[in-house]
Design an enzyme around this catalytic site. Sequence first.
Site, PDB file in Angstrom:
ATOM      1  N   ASN A 150       4.465  36.697 -71.813  1.00  0.00           N
ATOM      2  CA  ASN A 150       5.838  36.954 -72.243  1.00  0.00           C
ATOM      3  C   ASN A 150       6.063  38.365 -72.768  1.00  0.00           C
ATOM      4  O   ASN A 150       7.205  38.807 -72.851  1.00  0.00           O
ATOM      5  CB  ASN A 150       6.205  35.929 -73.326  1.00  0.00           C
ATOM      6  CG  ASN A 150       7.526  36.222 -73.988  1.00  0.00           C
ATOM      7  OD1 ASN A 150       8.586  35.962 -73.433  1.00  0.00           O
ATOM      8  ND2 ASN A 150       7.481  36.799 -75.188  1.00  0.00           N
ATOM      9  N   SER A 165      12.985  37.996 -65.549  1.00  0.00           N
ATOM     10  CA  SER A 165      14.383  38.238 -65.902  1.00  0.00           C
ATOM     11  C   SER A 165      15.237  38.103 -64.657  1.00  0.00           C
ATOM     12  O   SER A 165      14.744  38.286 -63.530  1.00  0.00           O
ATOM     13  CB  SER A 165      14.543  39.643 -66.487  1.00  0.00           C
ATOM     14  OG  SER A 165      15.901  39.941 -66.739  1.00  0.00           O
ATOM     15  N   TYR A 201      13.164  48.901 -65.865  1.00  0.00           N
ATOM     16  CA  TYR A 201      12.954  47.529 -66.327  1.00  0.00           C
ATOM     17  C   TYR A 201      13.150  46.535 -65.175  1.00  0.00           C
ATOM     18  O   TYR A 201      12.328  45.638 -64.957  1.00  0.00           O
ATOM     19  CB  TYR A 201      13.929  47.222 -67.455  1.00  0.00           C
ATOM     20  CG  TYR A 201      13.945  45.780 -67.910  1.00  0.00           C
ATOM     21  CD1 TYR A 201      12.974  45.299 -68.783  1.00  0.00           C
ATOM     22  CD2 TYR A 201      14.937  44.907 -67.480  1.00  0.00           C
ATOM     23  CE1 TYR A 201      12.988  43.973 -69.210  1.00  0.00           C
ATOM     24  CE2 TYR A 201      14.962  43.592 -67.908  1.00  0.00           C
ATOM     25  CZ  TYR A 201      13.992  43.127 -68.781  1.00  0.00           C
ATOM     26  OH  TYR A 201      14.005  41.817 -69.193  1.00  0.00           O
ATOM     27  N   ILE A 257      19.894  36.362 -73.715  1.00  0.00           N
ATOM     28  CA  ILE A 257      19.388  35.469 -74.748  1.00  0.00           C
ATOM     29  C   ILE A 257      19.519  36.156 -76.107  1.00  0.00           C
ATOM     30  O   ILE A 257      19.196  37.340 -76.243  1.00  0.00           O
ATOM     31  CB  ILE A 257      17.909  35.111 -74.495  1.00  0.00           C
ATOM     32  CG1 ILE A 257      17.730  34.544 -73.070  1.00  0.00           C
ATOM     33  CG2 ILE A 257      17.409  34.128 -75.541  1.00  0.00           C
ATOM     34  CD1 ILE A 257      18.497  33.278 -72.784  1.00  0.00           C
TER      35      ILE A 257
END
Length: 249
Positions: free
Chosen positions: A85, A137, A151, A184
Site C-alpha cells: 500500500n 488507483s 503518479y 478517499i
Amino acid sequence: MFNLAGKIAFISGGTKGIGKGIASVLKQAGATIIIAGTDKVKGELIAKELKVDFMPLEVTDQSACQNVIAKVVEKYGRLDILCSNAGIFPQHYLKDMTSEDWDLVHSVNLKGTFFLVQAALRVMEKQHYGRVVITSSITGEITGLSGYSHYGASKAGQLGFMRSAALEYAGQGITINAVMPGMIMTEGLQAFGDDFINHVKKTTPMRALGTPEDIGYAACFLASDEAKYITGQTIVVDGGQILPEVQED
C-alpha cells in the site's frame, strides 16, 4: 465469511490513510496485523492504537524489504497476506517536472511494490499459499489528473506488474490482485483544501468521499479464502466517480 482468523497480514504504508484503514478492517476480520512505515515514532503510536505490530520499512530499499519479510516469518512463522500500500503523490506539472521528481514517485510507488511483493512471494511460494493485494488507483489506468502524470504512470505500471506476476504464481495457491481507489478522505486529500474536497463531493455520483475502511473492505475480500479463484484482477472503489460521461455539479 471473509474470516481471516489465524492469518498473518503485512501492510506497507499502514500508519495512516488507506493503509491504516486496511489494517483496521483486516484486524476486525481476525488477522494478525503488522503495519510498516518510514516514521518509527508514528508507527509505534498507531500500532498501539490499533493493537497491532509495527516494523519500520523503506520500500525503496530492496534489502530492507527482504529483511522485514524475514523478520515477519521469524516472529510469526509464516506470511499469508501482503497489502502493498505504500505510495506518494506529490503534485508536479509536466512542464516543470524534473527527472528527480519522476524517479522518486516511481521508486516508491512502482519499484517499492516490486521489491516488497517479490520478497513476500518467495515466502508464499514455499507455503503454497498467499494473498497479495496492491493499492493502485483509478488515476493512470482509467482516469487522469492534472499535475500527476508521474503518479498516474506509476499506478498504471503497478497493474501491468500485477497481471504478469499473477500469471507466474497462479498455479501455486497464490493470488495477486489490486484495489483501485477513487477520492478517499485521507490526510493527503485534506491537504488539497475544502474547495477541492467539496467539488469532488459534488461531482461524485454518491455525493461523498470514500473512507479508508472502504478500501479495507475490498482488500479484505481479496485477502480471503472466498476469493481463491480471483487473480490478476482489480476492484474499483470510487463511489461511481468514473461512470459519468460528463461530470455535473
